[in-house]
Design a protein around this motif. Structure first.
Motif, PDB file in Angstrom:
ATOM      1  N   ALA A 292       4.680  -7.753  38.700  1.00 16.88           N
ATOM      2  CA  ALA A 292       3.856  -6.817  37.929  1.00 16.88           C
ATOM      3  C   ALA A 292       4.464  -6.555  36.553  1.00 16.88           C
ATOM      4  CB  ALA A 292       3.702  -5.506  38.698  1.00 16.88           C
ATOM      5  N   TYR A 293       5.766  -6.452  36.492  1.00 19.90           N
ATOM      6  CA  TYR A 293       6.445  -6.206  35.217  1.00 19.90           C
ATOM      7  C   TYR A 293       6.224  -7.371  34.254  1.00 19.90           C
ATOM      8  CZ  TYR A 293      10.151  -4.548  32.068  1.00 19.90           C
ATOM      9  OH  TYR A 293      10.845  -4.076  30.983  1.00 19.90           O
ATOM     10  N   LEU A 294       6.366  -8.593  34.750  1.00 16.20           N
ATOM     11  CA  LEU A 294       6.162  -9.770  33.912  1.00 16.20           C
ATOM     12  C   LEU A 294       4.710  -9.895  33.464  1.00 16.20           C
ATOM     13  CD1 LEU A 294       8.381 -12.345  35.851  1.00 16.20           C
ATOM     14  CD2 LEU A 294       8.867 -11.315  33.629  1.00 16.20           C
ATOM     15  N   LEU A 295       3.782  -9.607  34.365  1.00 11.22           N
ATOM     16  CA  LEU A 295       2.369  -9.671  34.010  1.00 11.22           C
ATOM     17  C   LEU A 295       2.021  -8.650  32.931  1.00 11.22           C
ATOM     18  CD1 LEU A 295       0.635 -10.130  37.494  1.00 11.22           C
ATOM     19  CD2 LEU A 295       0.645 -11.773  35.605  1.00 11.22           C
ATOM     20  N   ALA A 296       2.580  -7.455  33.039  1.00  9.36           N
ATOM     21  CA  ALA A 296       2.305  -6.416  32.053  1.00  9.36           C
ATOM     22  C   ALA A 296       2.826  -6.821  30.677  1.00  9.36           C
ATOM     23  CB  ALA A 296       2.936  -5.094  32.496  1.00  9.36           C
ATOM     24  N   LEU A 297       4.046  -7.370  30.630  1.00  5.90           N
ATOM     25  CA  LEU A 297       4.599  -7.810  29.354  1.00  5.90           C
ATOM     26  C   LEU A 297       3.805  -8.983  28.784  1.00  5.90           C
ATOM     27  CD1 LEU A 297       8.469  -7.620  29.915  1.00  5.90           C
ATOM     28  CD2 LEU A 297       7.023  -6.063  28.597  1.00  5.90           C
ATOM     29  N   ALA A 298       3.377  -9.891  29.657  1.00  6.02           N
ATOM     30  CA  ALA A 298       2.591 -11.037  29.203  1.00  6.02           C
ATOM     31  C   ALA A 298       1.273 -10.577  28.599  1.00  6.02           C
ATOM     32  CB  ALA A 298       2.341 -11.992  30.365  1.00  6.02           C
ATOM     33  N   ALA A 299       0.602  -9.642  29.256  1.00 10.53           N
ATOM     34  CA  ALA A 299      -0.675  -9.143  28.746  1.00 10.53           C
ATOM     35  C   ALA A 299      -0.486  -8.434  27.403  1.00 10.53           C
ATOM     36  CB  ALA A 299      -1.304  -8.193  29.762  1.00 10.53           C
ATOM     37  N   ALA A 300       0.574  -7.626  27.300  1.00  7.36           N
ATOM     38  CA  ALA A 300       0.832  -6.920  26.047  1.00  7.36           C
ATOM     39  C   ALA A 300       1.159  -7.900  24.925  1.00  7.36           C
ATOM     40  CB  ALA A 300       1.986  -5.930  26.233  1.00  7.36           C
ATOM     41  N   GLY A 301       1.993  -8.886  25.218  1.00  2.77           N
ATOM     42  CA  GLY A 301       2.347  -9.870  24.205  1.00  2.77           C
ATOM     43  C   GLY A 301       1.154 -10.685  23.754  1.00  2.77           C
ATOM     44  N   ALA A 302       0.314 -11.100  24.691  1.00  4.34           N
ATOM     45  CA  ALA A 302      -0.874 -11.886  24.343  1.00  4.34           C
ATOM     46  C   ALA A 302      -1.829 -11.074  23.481  1.00  4.34           C
ATOM     47  CB  ALA A 302      -1.569 -12.358  25.619  1.00  4.34           C
ATOM     48  N   ALA A 303      -2.002  -9.796  23.805  1.00  7.08           N
ATOM     49  CA  ALA A 303      -2.895  -8.943  23.027  1.00  7.08           C
ATOM     50  C   ALA A 303      -2.375  -8.765  21.599  1.00  7.08           C
ATOM     51  CB  ALA A 303      -3.044  -7.588  23.707  1.00  7.08           C
ATOM     52  N   ILE A 304      -1.068  -8.535  21.463  1.00  3.53           N
ATOM     53  CA  ILE A 304      -0.480  -8.349  20.130  1.00  3.53           C
ATOM     54  C   ILE A 304      -0.572  -9.638  19.321  1.00  3.53           C
ATOM     55  CG2 ILE A 304       1.667  -7.895  18.885  1.00  3.53           C
ATOM     56  CD1 ILE A 304       2.440  -6.013  21.199  1.00  3.53           C
ATOM     57  N   ALA A 305      -0.232 -10.767  19.959  1.00  4.65           N
ATOM     58  CA  ALA A 305      -0.267 -12.051  19.253  1.00  4.65           C
ATOM     59  C   ALA A 305      -1.683 -12.369  18.775  1.00  4.65           C
ATOM     60  CB  ALA A 305       0.255 -13.159  20.162  1.00  4.65           C
ATOM     61  N   SER A 306      -2.677 -12.145  19.613  1.00  3.79           N
ATOM     62  CA  SER A 306      -4.063 -12.422  19.230  1.00  3.79           C
ATOM     63  C   SER A 306      -4.506 -11.529  18.077  1.00  3.79           C
ATOM     64  CB  SER A 306      -4.988 -12.233  20.434  1.00  3.79           C
ATOM     65  OG  SER A 306      -4.656 -13.117  21.477  1.00  3.79           O
ATOM     66  N   ARG A 307      -4.151 -10.258  18.167  1.00  2.00           N
ATOM     67  CA  ARG A 307      -4.539  -9.325  17.099  1.00  2.00           C
ATOM     68  C   ARG A 307      -3.862  -9.674  15.782  1.00  2.00           C
ATOM     69  NH1 ARG A 307      -2.222  -4.849  15.119  1.00  2.00           N
ATOM     70  NH2 ARG A 307      -0.660  -4.823  16.767  1.00  2.00           N
ATOM     71  N   ARG A 308      -2.568  -9.994  15.851  1.00  7.54           N
ATOM     72  CA  ARG A 308      -1.829 -10.324  14.628  1.00  7.54           C
ATOM     73  C   ARG A 308      -2.341 -11.620  13.990  1.00  7.54           C
ATOM     74  NH1 ARG A 308       0.575  -8.065  10.993  1.00  7.54           N
ATOM     75  NH2 ARG A 308       2.120  -9.735  10.745  1.00  7.54           N
TER      76      ARG A 308
END
Length: 275
Positions: free
Chosen positions: A252-268
């Motif tokens: 769950a911890y890895l999935l949460a970080l992956a989702a956050a990173g993907a969202a930030i990368a896409s937005r940036r």
């Protein structure tokens, strides 16, 4: 043009802009492009596979003869058995590093490849997912080869080790997303150190080579906050067949970080590449 016609035109423009920011199956075209590029430089891919193998031979087997047995989590194993799942997780992390950081910055800033890609029907989110997908594929290849070597050396203790490969894929996705998110804020090549240093620190201090309880209590909390620690702990659980509630926490911890990173990368990327 009538007011109704203007409204319809505005709605079509808005929908088109929104569609550009939504994912589609076109991200596979980005993965396909990277595969085509690496057909001519396959030696580069092969070289990345040997790094964790050398660590295994030098540290796991060589130094392992001097260290002896290691006790952690109520179990006692030889050092080679202890360190190899950590190297498997590290292999997945390193497998994403080049493409999600240096290569991405080069494509974004110097080669302007992403500008050319966005001139096609591929959207920003497709581009981000495609780059992450290629990084994850590369990490999975490295991890799969390393897992095969582990099995050949008799370092696989449980049938649950089959799940270690999807686990490595999750680790790769997490670091690919975080790497792309961090790289999107880079201002020059010098900023690359701000990305590499945390990876080196995690490699050395995420319970890869030493049990967690060997660190001071305050340091343990910092270690447990790193994504690589959760990846290492997850892979150790799979390799040893030690399935517990803690495994769910790591995933769950890895999935949460992956989702956050993907969202930030896409937005940036959307901010940097779209007018």
């Amino acid at each position: 043009m009538s007011l109704v016609g203007q409204n319809r035109r505005s709605m079509r423009t808005g929908v088109a802009s929104l569609a550009h920011l939504l994912p589609s199956r076109r991200f596979t075209r980005v993965v396909e492009r990277n595969i085509t590029v690496y057909r001519r430089t396959w030696v580069t891919l092969l070289s990345g596979f040997f790094e964790p193998v050398f660590y295994l031979l030098s540290i796991g087997i060589g130094i392992g003869e001097l260290v002896g047995d290691v006790t952690f989590g109520g179990r006692t194993v030889d050092y080679r058995t202890f360190v190899t799942p950590g190297l498997l997780a590290t292999s997945a992390m390193n497998g994403t590093f080049y493409d999600s950081t240096m290569n991405m910055y080069y494509k974004l800033t110097w080669a302007k490849i992403y500008d050319a890609v966005l001139a096609t029907p591929v959207g920003v989110v497709d581009l981000a997912l495609g780059e992450m997908g290629w990084s994850v594929l590369r990490a999975t290849l490295y991890s799969g080869g390393f897992l095969g070597i582990m099995a050949g050396l008799g370092l696989v203790d449980s049938f649950w080790a089959i799940a270690a490969l999807p686990g490595a894929t999750l680790i790769g996705f997490t670091f690919a997303a975080l790497g792309m998110a961090a790289t999107s804020y880079m201002r020059s090549w010098n900023d690359l150190d701000l990305v590499t240093v945390p990876l080196i620190v995690q490699f050395l201090f995420s319970a890869t080579f030493f049990p967690l309880d060997t660190y001071p209590r305050a340091v343990q909390f910092l270690v447990q906050a790193t994504p690589l620690y959760h990846g290492v702990a997850m892979e150790r659980s799979f390799i040893a067949g030690d399935i517990s509630v803690d495994l769910v926490v790591h995933i769950a911890y890895l999935l949460a970080l992956a989702a956050a990173g993907a969202a930030i990368a896409s937005r940036r990327l959307g901010q940097l590449l779209t007018p």
